[in-house]
Scaffold this active site. Structure first.
Site, PDB file in Angstrom:
ATOM      1  N   LYS A 192       0.707  -0.984   0.071  1.00  0.00           N
ATOM      2  CA  LYS A 192      -0.056  -0.123  -0.078  1.00  0.00           C
ATOM      3  C   LYS A 192       0.794   1.101  -0.050  1.00  0.00           C
ATOM      4  CE  LYS A 192      -1.760   2.826   2.037  1.00  0.00           C
ATOM      5  NZ  LYS A 192      -1.677   4.644   1.877  1.00  0.00           N
TER       6      LYS A 192
ATOM      7  N   GLU B 217       9.704   0.993  10.918  1.00  0.00           N
ATOM      8  CA  GLU B 217      10.611   1.848  10.634  1.00  0.00           C
ATOM      9  C   GLU B 217       9.963   3.255  10.806  1.00  0.00           C
ATOM     10  OE1 GLU B 217      13.686   1.354   9.998  1.00  0.00           O
ATOM     11  OE2 GLU B 217      13.919  -0.586   8.863  1.00  0.00           O
TER      12      GLU B 217
ATOM     13  N   GLU C  39      10.729  15.317  15.692  1.00  0.00           N
ATOM     14  CA  GLU C  39      11.012  15.175  14.173  1.00  0.00           C
ATOM     15  C   GLU C  39      10.197  16.140  13.435  1.00  0.00           C
ATOM     16  OE1 GLU C  39       9.355  11.679  11.869  1.00  0.00           O
ATOM     17  OE2 GLU C  39      11.524  11.312  11.207  1.00  0.00           O
TER      18      GLU C  39
ATOM     19  N   CYS D  51      13.717   9.748   7.120  1.00  0.00           N
ATOM     20  CA  CYS D  51      13.631   9.327   8.549  1.00  0.00           C
ATOM     21  C   CYS D  51      15.114   9.379   9.180  1.00  0.00           C
ATOM     22  CB  CYS D  51      12.991   7.849   8.657  1.00  0.00           C
ATOM     23  SG  CYS D  51      13.971   6.649   7.563  1.00  0.00           S
TER      24      CYS D  51
HETATM   25  P1  NAI Z   1       2.056   8.280   8.019  1.00  0.00           P
HETATM   26  O1  NAI Z   1       2.705   7.363   8.971  1.00  0.00           O
HETATM   27  O2  NAI Z   1       0.329   8.442   8.621  1.00  0.00           O
HETATM   28  O3  NAI Z   1       1.895   7.505   6.584  1.00  0.00           O
HETATM   29  C1  NAI Z   1       2.866   6.643   6.228  1.00  0.00           C
HETATM   30  C2  NAI Z   1       2.025   5.509   5.320  1.00  0.00           C
HETATM   31  O4  NAI Z   1       1.368   4.846   6.538  1.00  0.00           O
HETATM   32  C3  NAI Z   1       1.067   5.900   4.254  1.00  0.00           C
HETATM   33  O5  NAI Z   1       1.186   4.802   3.343  1.00  0.00           O
HETATM   34  C4  NAI Z   1      -0.166   6.171   4.879  1.00  0.00           C
HETATM   35  O6  NAI Z   1      -1.211   5.922   3.914  1.00  0.00           O
HETATM   36  C5  NAI Z   1       0.037   4.866   5.676  1.00  0.00           C
HETATM   37  N1  NAI Z   1      -1.388   4.756   6.957  1.00  0.00           N
HETATM   38  C6  NAI Z   1      -1.773   6.003   7.504  1.00  0.00           C
HETATM   39  N2  NAI Z   1      -2.459   5.657   8.570  1.00  0.00           N
HETATM   40  C7  NAI Z   1      -2.786   4.154   8.467  1.00  0.00           C
HETATM   41  C8  NAI Z   1      -3.183   3.232   9.128  1.00  0.00           C
HETATM   42  N3  NAI Z   1      -4.252   3.765   9.919  1.00  0.00           N
HETATM   43  N4  NAI Z   1      -3.295   2.038   9.060  1.00  0.00           N
HETATM   44  C9  NAI Z   1      -2.136   1.633   7.917  1.00  0.00           C
HETATM   45  N5  NAI Z   1      -1.602   2.447   7.302  1.00  0.00           N
HETATM   46  C10 NAI Z   1      -1.607   3.906   7.331  1.00  0.00           C
HETATM   47  O7  NAI Z   1       2.815   9.667   7.889  1.00  0.00           O
HETATM   48  P2  NAI Z   1       2.166  10.912   7.192  1.00  0.00           P
HETATM   49  O8  NAI Z   1       0.891  11.440   7.945  1.00  0.00           O
HETATM   50  O9  NAI Z   1       2.289  10.900   5.877  1.00  0.00           O
HETATM   51  O10 NAI Z   1       3.319  12.020   7.704  1.00  0.00           O
HETATM   52  C11 NAI Z   1       3.394  12.443   9.055  1.00  0.00           C
HETATM   53  C12 NAI Z   1       4.505  12.618   9.769  1.00  0.00           C
HETATM   54  O11 NAI Z   1       5.137  11.098   9.597  1.00  0.00           O
HETATM   55  C13 NAI Z   1       5.884  13.288   8.851  1.00  0.00           C
HETATM   56  O12 NAI Z   1       5.686  14.686   9.180  1.00  0.00           O
HETATM   57  C14 NAI Z   1       6.992  12.786   9.298  1.00  0.00           C
HETATM   58  O13 NAI Z   1       7.450  13.343  10.578  1.00  0.00           O
HETATM   59  C15 NAI Z   1       6.539  11.232   9.516  1.00  0.00           C
HETATM   60  N6  NAI Z   1       6.871  10.419   8.293  1.00  0.00           N
HETATM   61  C16 NAI Z   1       8.060   9.601   8.521  1.00  0.00           C
HETATM   62  C17 NAI Z   1       8.437   8.687   7.588  1.00  0.00           C
HETATM   63  C18 NAI Z   1       9.731   7.975   7.682  1.00  0.00           C
HETATM   64  O14 NAI Z   1      10.505   7.584   6.892  1.00  0.00           O
HETATM   65  N7  NAI Z   1       9.936   7.325   9.169  1.00  0.00           N
HETATM   66  C19 NAI Z   1       7.832   8.820   6.259  1.00  0.00           C
HETATM   67  C20 NAI Z   1       6.650   9.456   6.326  1.00  0.00           C
HETATM   68  C21 NAI Z   1       6.150  10.428   7.340  1.00  0.00           C
END
Ligand code: NAI
Ligand code: MG
Length: 496
Positions: free
Chosen positions: A191, A266, A400, A300
Site C-alpha cells: 500500500k 521503521e 522530528e 527518516c
Molecule cells: P503516516 O505514518 O500516517 O503515513 C505513512 C504510510 O502509512 C502511508 O502509506 C499512509 O497511507 C499509511 N497509513 C496511514 N494511516 C494508516 C493506518 N491507520 N493503517 C495503515 N497504514 C496507514 O505519515 P504521514 O501522515 O504521511 O506523515 C506524518 C509525519 O510522519 C511526517 O511529518 C513525518 O514526520 C513522519 N513520516 C516519517 C517517515 C519515515 O520515513 N520514517 C515517512 C513518512 C512520514
C-alpha cells in the site's frame, strides 16, 4: 523508449505523463476500485494535481489479500529458489532499463530532485539484484542430536506480507521491502502512500514482465485510513512492514496485535551528526549539508541535529549558513539542489515548528520561511533553515520536523557530544566526523542508534541492515537480516 530529456520536457510542458497506471494492481492486472472512486496525486513543485489513481478500501484489500494467498499457496512458495532468483534478477535489469521513466514519475509525484530520484531507482534495482542472489543461499541448520535422531531447520516464508510505504522514498522503500519478501518466498500486498502511488504500481508491472506469477505482488492504492488500516488488520496477513510516523506505527502495531501478526516498524528519527574539531572540515560540511537538505530533509534518517565541538563551531556554522543560502531551489525536474516539500500539510507542519520557535524567542540563523519555485512562483517550498545554539530541551531539538531544518548544539568535547546525541526519544542513525578512528569507533559503540555513519553520512547500501531503536522502531530491513524477517524457522526433529 523515450530518453530522460524527452520525458522531462514532456512532463514540464504537459504537467503530467501519459500512460500512468490508474488502477490497483491485483492478481497480475490493473483493476479499478471496487467502490469506483479515485483520487488525485499532486506535483509538489507546482502544488497542482497531475494524475488520478484508484481510491481503494477494504473491498480492494480483500481481493488483494485473497489473490496473494492463492499465489503464495499455489505457486510461489514452491517455486524453486533459483527460479525466484532469476525473476528478481530480471526485475533488476528491467528497473535499470526503465530508470529514466521511473525517476521522472518519482520526481513528479514526490517533488524530489530528479538526480535524487535516479539514485533511488538505482537503489531499487540494487535491492532486487542483491536479494536475487540470496534466494538460493537461504540455508537452514542441522542439530547434533546423536546417531538416532535427525534434527534440522528450514527458513520457511512467513506467508503473505503487507508493506505500508511512505511518500518520502516511494520506490526505494517499496523495493527494499518487496525484494526480500519475494526472495524469501512470500507473496506481498503493498500500500503506497496516497501522496506518491505511481512507482509502486510501475514496479508491479515490471515484475510481471520479469516473470513474476500473477498474484504474488499486489498493490492497493488509497489513503491510510481507508486502504492501509484494513490491510494491516486483515487476518490473512502474516507480516507487516511499516515505514512512517510514530503515531501511525503505534496504531499499526496495535491492529497487528489483534491477529498476533509480526511487524517491522521503521519510524521517525532525530539523528545527530557529531562533528569534532579534528575532522576533515570539507567532508563534514558536505556531509552535514546532504544529511539535512537532501530530499528537503524529509528522510527518516536525516541528520537533523548538528552537534559540533566548540572550537570549530563559529566558522563551521557560518559556512553552513552561506551554503544553505546558496542552494538553488526549484521544481524537481529542473535540476534543483533542493526541491519542494511533499505536501501542503507537510509545509504547514514545518512552518508551524519555526513559527512556534520564533514565538518563544528562538533566533533563526538562516531560512525560516516558505518560498516558491523561482521560475513559476508555484510549489510547496521551505527555505533551508538553520537554528544555532539550541537548548537540548527545545522542541526543535526533540521533535522530528521532517523538513529542511537543522538545529545546532555546541559540545565541549566528544563525551559531551555523545551525551547530547543520545538524549533523544529516537535512535535511528548517528553520524560522526573525526580524523581519530579510535575515537570514532568508541563513539560508535556508545551511540544509541541502529546504524552509525563515520566520515560519510548515509554511507552504505542494501548490504547494510537498517532500522531503529527506541521510538524509531524495531526490526531490520536490508542486508541478510532483512531477508530473515520474511522467514520463520521450522525445526524438525526425528527419531530414525
Ligand atoms: P503516516 O505514518 O500516517 O503515513 C505513512 C504510510 O502509512 C502511508 O502509506 C499512509 O497511507 C499509511 N497509513 C496511514 N494511516 C494508516 C493506518 N491507520 N493503517 C495503515 N497504514 C496507514 O505519515 P504521514 O501522515 O504521511 O506523515 C506524518 C509525519 O510522519 C511526517 O511529518 C513525518 O514526520 C513522519 N513520516 C516519517 C517517515 C519515515 O520515513 N520514517 C515517512 C513518512 C512520514
Ligand atoms: Mg504526489
Amino acid at each position: 523508449m523515450q530518453s530522460k530529456q524527452e520525458l522531462v520536457a514532456l512532463a514540464l510542458s504537459a504537467g503530467t505523463l501519459p500512460g500512468l497506471p490508474q488502477g490497483h494492481f491485483i492478481d497480475g492486472a490493473s483493476s479499478t476500485a471496487a467502490s469506483g472512486r479515485s483520487m488525485e496525486s499532486f506535483d509538489p513543485g507546482r502544488a497542482a494535481p497531475f494524475a488520478v489513481f484508484a481510491r481503494g478500501d477494504a473491498g480492494d484489500v480483500e481481493a488483494a489479500v485473497g489473490s496473494a494467498r492463492r499465489a503464495f499457496e499455489q505457486t510461489w512458495r514452491d517455486t524453486p529458489a533459483a527460479a525466484r532468483g532469476r525473476i528478481l534478477q530480471r526485475a533488476a535489469e528491467l528497473i535499470r532499463e526503465e530508470t529514466a521513466r521511473l525517476a521522472v514519475v518519482e520526481s513528479l509525484d514526490s517533488g524530489k530532485p530528479l538526480a535524487e530520484a535516479e539514485g533511488d531507482v538505482r537503489g531499487a534495482a540494487r535491492a532486487f539484484e542483491y536479494y536475487a542472489g540470496a534466494c538460493d543461499k537461504l540455508q537452514g541448520d542441522t542439530f547434533p542430536l546423536g546417531p538416532d535422531y535427525l534434527g534440522y531447520s528450514l527458513h520457511e516464508p512467513v506467508g503473505v506480507a503487507a508493506q505500508i510505504i511512505p511518500w518520502n522514498f516511494p520506490i526505494s522503500t517499496a523495493a527494499r521491502g518487496i525484494a526480500p519478501a519475494l526472495a524469501a518466498g512470500c507473496a506481498v500486498v503493498a500500500k503506497p502512500a496516497e501522496q506518491t502511488p505511481f512507482t509502486a504500481l510501475l514496479l508491479a508491472e515490471l515484475l510481471k514482465r520479469a516473470g513474476l506469477p500473477d498474484g504474488v505482488l499486489n498493490v492497493v492504492t488509497g489513503t491510510g485510513a481507508e486502504a492501509g488500516a484494513p490491510l494491516v488488520a486483515h487476518p490473512g496477513i502474516d507480516h507487516v512492514t511499516f515505514t512512517g510516523s510514530v503515531a501511525t506505527g503505534i496504531g499499526v502495531m496495535k491492529a497487528a496485535a489483534d491477529n498476533v501478526t509480526r511487524v517491522v516498524l521503521e519510524l521517525g528519527g532525530k539523528s545527530p551528526v557529531i562533528v569534532l574539531a579534528d575532522c576533515d572540515r570539507k567532508a563534514a560540511l558536505d556531509g552535514v549539508m546532504g544529511a539535512i537538505f537532501e530530499n528537503a530533509g524529509q528522510i527518516c534518517s536525516a541528520g537533523s541535529r548538528l552537534i559540533v565541538e566548540r572550537s570549530l563551531h563559529d566558522g563551521f556554522v557560518e559556512d553552513l549558513c552561506r551554503r544553505a543560502e546558496a542552494l538553488r531551489l526549484g521544481h524537481a525536474l529542473r535540476e534543483p539542489q533542493m526541491g519542494p516539500v511533499n505536501s501542503d500539510t507537510q509545509l504547514g507542519r514545518i512552518a508551524g515548528f519555526i513559527d512556534r520557535a520564533r514565538a518563544r524567542g528562538v533566533d533563526v540563523a538562516t531560512g525560516g520561511a516558505e518560498t516558491a519555485d523561482p521560475e513559476s512562483g508555484q510549489g510547496w517550498f521551505y527555505r533551508p533553515t538553520i537554528v544555532d545554539d539550541c537548548a537540548p530541551d527545545d522542541e526543535l531539538v526533540r521533535e522530528e520536523i521532517f523538513g529542511p531544518v537543522l538545529t545546532v548544539q555546541i559540545a565541549e568535547d566528544a563525551q559531551h557530544a555523545l551525551a547530547l546525541a543520545n538524549d533523544s526519544q529516537y535512535a535511528l542513525v548517528a553520524g560522526v566526523y573525526t580524523a581519530d578512528f579510535a575515537k570514532a569507533h568508541r563513539l560508535a559503540a556508545r551511540l544509541d542508534a541502529g546504524q552509525v555513519y563515520i566520515n560519510e553520512y548515509f554511507a552504505g547500501g542494501i548490504e547494510v541492515p537498517f532500522g531503529g531503536n527506541k521510538k524509531s522502531g524495531f526490526g531490520r530491513e536490508k542486508g541478510l537480516e532483512g531477508l530473515l524477517s520474511y522467514c520463520r524457522t521450522k525445526s524438525i526433529a526425528a527419531r530414525i
